[in-house]
Design a protein around this motif. Structure first.
Motif, PDB file in Angstrom:
ATOM      1  N   UNK A   1       0.827  -1.203   0.000  1.00  0.00           N
ATOM      2  CA  UNK A   1       0.000   0.000   0.000  1.00  0.00           C
ATOM      3  C   UNK A   1       0.865   1.259   0.000  1.00  0.00           C
ATOM      4  N   UNK A   2       0.296   2.328  -0.532  1.00  0.00           N
ATOM      5  CA  UNK A   2       0.932   3.630  -0.412  1.00  0.00           C
ATOM      6  C   UNK A   2       1.882   4.007  -1.525  1.00  0.00           C
ATOM      7  N   UNK A   3       2.024   3.163  -2.552  1.00  0.00           N
ATOM      8  CA  UNK A   3       2.941   3.482  -3.648  1.00  0.00           C
ATOM      9  C   UNK A   3       2.335   4.556  -4.547  1.00  0.00           C
ATOM     10  N   UNK A   4       3.178   5.169  -5.369  1.00  0.00           N
ATOM     11  CA  UNK A   4       2.698   6.167  -6.320  1.00  0.00           C
ATOM     12  C   UNK A   4       1.653   5.527  -7.240  1.00  0.00           C
ATOM     13  N   UNK A   5       0.603   6.264  -7.586  1.00  0.00           N
ATOM     14  CA  UNK A   5      -0.442   5.700  -8.453  1.00  0.00           C
ATOM     15  C   UNK A   5       0.139   5.111  -9.733  1.00  0.00           C
ATOM     16  N   UNK A   6      -0.362   3.931 -10.065  1.00  0.00           N
ATOM     17  CA  UNK A   6      -0.013   3.232 -11.306  1.00  0.00           C
ATOM     18  C   UNK A   6       1.461   2.834 -11.411  1.00  0.00           C
ATOM     19  N   UNK A   7       2.127   2.755 -10.247  1.00  0.00           N
ATOM     20  CA  UNK A   7       3.537   2.345 -10.261  1.00  0.00           C
ATOM     21  C   UNK A   7       3.702   0.852 -10.047  1.00  0.00           C
TER      22      UNK A   7
END
Length: 503
Positions: A42-48
Motif C-alpha cells: 500500500x501507499x505506492x505512487x499511483x499506477x507504479x
C-alpha cells in the motif's frame, strides 16, 4: 416511488420479516497480485505497481498465485466448507474504467469452497449460525477517484482519476446463504457475523482485514416479506460498507425504508445503493431490474485448480483455534463475564492482553492496564490500542515493578505515560523521572513523624479509635514524598507509632 420518511423499526418488524444476504470481499495479504508478480504494498505512487498482465495488455498471460490459493483453502476450511477437488476460473465480462481488461477473472459456478457455516455470538451470549453459500477467488479492481462535485461520486464530478495499483490484488468473496429467522436482531446478526469473520481472517493470518483501509468490504443485501409468509421479497444491495457499525446501520435503515415503501403500497426496486456514514442513510445507485448477464465463460489462459485431499488435510492441521472458541476459553481462564469479554473484544485488546500475560503479567493486571489507562490514552489520541507506542512486554514490565514494590499505581501510570511519550522502556522512564517508591524505612518514618506532629488533632482521633482518620495522615505523607511512598506501609507506620491496632 420516492419515500422520504421511514417507519419506526418496531412498526417495520411488527409487519415484516427481514431476510439478509451478506457478501464480504477480503483482500488477501499476499506480497504479489493474483495473476502477476506486481507488488501489493500500500501507499505506492499511483499506477507504479502495474504490468502488462494486470493492465490487460494483449498477449500477456496470467499465472495463479499459489499463496492466494492456499489462503482460500484455509478460509474455506475455517468456515467448515467443502473444498472443491477441481475448480476453474472464469471471465466475468463487464466494462467499467477501473477494470482495464474489461473483464474480471473470478470464479462462477465452480468456487473453491462451498456449503459452510460460521457460528456468531451476539452480545447477550446467544449463538446464531450463518450458513455460507460459497467462498471464491477473484481479483480486485482499480481505484477511481472522482474529482469535483459534492459527494465524491461520479455523479456531478468534473473528471475521474484511475489508479491501477489495486487492480489484480487477490480477493476472496464470501457469500452467505439467505439469513432467515433473525427477526428484530437481523442488523445485530449482520454486525456480529462480519466482526466474527474479520477475527477469523486475522487469526488465519491471511489478511489484516482492516475495513477502514478497504481490505474488507461488505455488501448488505436485504429484503422484507410479510410475517408468516415464505416467499422472499425484492432485495436491495447496499455496496461496499466498510465498518462494523455501518453494516448494522445499513441493515437497520433498509428494513425501515423497505417497510415504509411496502406499507404505503409501493414496490421495492431491485437496485444497488450507497451507504452514507454521516447520517446512516442509503441512496439509490444503479437499478438492477434483472440479474445481470456477465457472460461468464471459463478463463482459457488458466489451468484448473485441483487441491489434493492430502494437501487440504495438511492445511486443516495448521488451522488455529477458532476465535469464538478461543474467546470462550480465555473468558473462563480470566474469570470475566460475557459483557466484560465483549468490551475487551470491542476494544481490540484480546491479543494484547494475551501477549502481556505471556510476557509475565498476571491476567487481572494485564486487563487492568489495557482496558484502563491505555484505553483512555487510545481514545484521547484517536488511535487503536495496537497503534499505541507501547508493547505488551513493556506493560508486563510495569506490572512486575508494581509487584516487587518499586512502583505504586500512581507512579506506574506516570511510567506508562513516559513510555507513550517516547522516553524509553519502563526502567529508563523510572530512572529518568526518579519515580521509584520511597522504601527507606528511616525516610518514611521521618515523614510519618512530621505528619503526626503537624496534625495533632487527627492523631488524637486515631488514638481514640477512629482508625479511618488515618487516611488524612497517609495523604500528608504521600504529598511529602510526591506520591512515591507505599500507602499501605505508610498507614502501618502511622498506626504503629500511635499505638493503635487496626480492626
Amino acid at each position: 416511488m420516492t419515500v422520504t420518511e421511514l417507519v419506526s423499526y418496531e412498526d417495520a418488524l411488527a409487519s415484516y420479516d427481514p431476510v439478509m444476504g451478506l457478501e464480504v470481499h477480503v483482500e488477501l495479504g499476499t506480497k504479489t497480485k493474483m495473476f502477476c508478480g506486481c507488488s501489493t504494498e500500500l501507499g505506492a505512487e499511483p499506477n507504479s505497481q502495474t504490468c502488462p498482465t494486470c493492465l490487460g495488455m494483449p498477449g500477456s498471460l496470467p499465472v495463479v498465485n499459489a499463496v492466494a490459493v492456499e489462503s482460500a483453502v484455509k478460509i474455506g476450511l475455517a468456515l467448515h466448507c467443502e473444498i472443491a477437488e477441481w475448480c476453474r476460473f472464469a471471465r466475468k465480462n463487464y466494462f467499467y474504467p477501473d477494470m482495464p481488461k474489461n473483464f474480471q477473472t473470478s470464479q462462477y459456478d465452480e468456487p473453491i469452497a462451498f456449503n459452510g457455516y460460521l457460528d456468531v455470538q451476539l452480545e447477550d451470549g446467544e449463538v446464531f449460525r450463518v450458513e455460507i453459500e460459497r467462498a471464491h477467488m477473484e481479483e480486485d479492481t482499480g481505484k477511481s477517484t472522482h474529482v469535483g462535485g459534492a459527494t465524491g461520486r461520479i455523479h456531478g464530478a468534473s473528471h475521474s482519476l484511475l489508479d491501477y495499483n489495486r487492480a489484480g490484488i487477490p480477493l476472496i468473496e464470501i457469500v452467505t446463504k439467505p439469513i432467515e429467522g433473525a427477526g428484530a436482531r437481523a442488523p445485530e446478526v449482520a454486525k456480529a457475523y462480519v466482526a466474527e469473520l474479520r477475527e477469523l481472517i486475522r487469526a488465519l493470518g491471511v489478511s489484516e482485514a482492516r475495513m477502514e483501509m478497504g481490505q474488507m468490504r461488505c455488501d448488505v443485501n436485504l429484503s422484507l416479506r410479510p410475517n408468516g409468509t415464505e416467499k422472499f421479497g425484492t432485495r436491495s444491495e447496499t455496496k461496499n460498507v466498510n465498518s462494523l457499525r455501518s453494516v448494522e446501520r445499513a441493515a437497520r435503515y433498509e428494513i425501515q425504508r423497505h417497510a415504509a415503501v411496502l406499507s404505503s403500497g409501493g414496490t421495492i426496486v431491485q437496485e444497488t445503493r450507497h451507504f452514507h456514514e454521516e447520517d446512516g442513510s442509503t441512496t439509490s445507485g444503479r437499478v438492477k431490474e434483472e440479474a445481470e448477464d456477465y457472460r461468464y465463460f471459463p478463463e482459457p489462459d488458466l489451468v484448473p485448480v485441483a487441491p489434493t485431499r492430502e494437501w487440504v488435510e495438511e492445511l486443516r492441521a495448521t488451522l488455529p483455534e477458532l476465535p469464538r472458541l478461543r474467546r470462550n476459553r480465555l473468558r473462563e481462564e480470566w474469570g470475566v463475564s460475557e459483557h466484560d469479554m465483549q468490551s475487551i473484544l470491542n476494544a481490540g485488546a484480546v491479543d494484547l492482553i494475551v501477549a502481556t500475560i505471556e510476557a509475565g503479567a498476571p491476567a487481572d493486571q494485564a486487563r487492568k492496564w489495557w482496558m484502563g489507562e491505555l484505553a483512555r490514552s487510545a481514545n484521547e489520541s484517536g488511535k487503536a490500542l495496537d497503534e499505541l507506542p507501547i508493547t505488551p512486554a513493556q506493560v508486563a514490565r510495569v506490572t512486575a515493578l508494581v509487584k516487587e514494590g518499586s512502583l505504586n499505581d500512581k507512579l506506574a501510570r506516570q511510567v506508562i505515560e513516559g513510555v507513550l511519550a517516547g522516553e524509553g522502556d519502563p526502567d529508563a522512564v523510572v530512572d529518568k523521572r526518579g519515580l521509584k517508591v520511597v522504601s527507606d524505612e528511616g525516610a518514611l518514618g521521618a515523614a510519618v513523624d512530621e505528619a503526626i506532629a503537624a496534625n495533632a488533632a487527627i492523631a488524637d482521633k486515631i488514638r481514640g479509635g477512629k482508625v479511618a482518620a488515618a487516611g488524612a495522615l497517609v495523604g500528608a505523607v504521600m504529598k511529602t514524598t510526591r506520591g512515591q511512598a507505599d500507602a499501605a506501609r505508610v498507614k502501618e507506620l502511622i498506626l504503629q507509632k500511635l499505638g493503635v491496632t487496626e480492626g
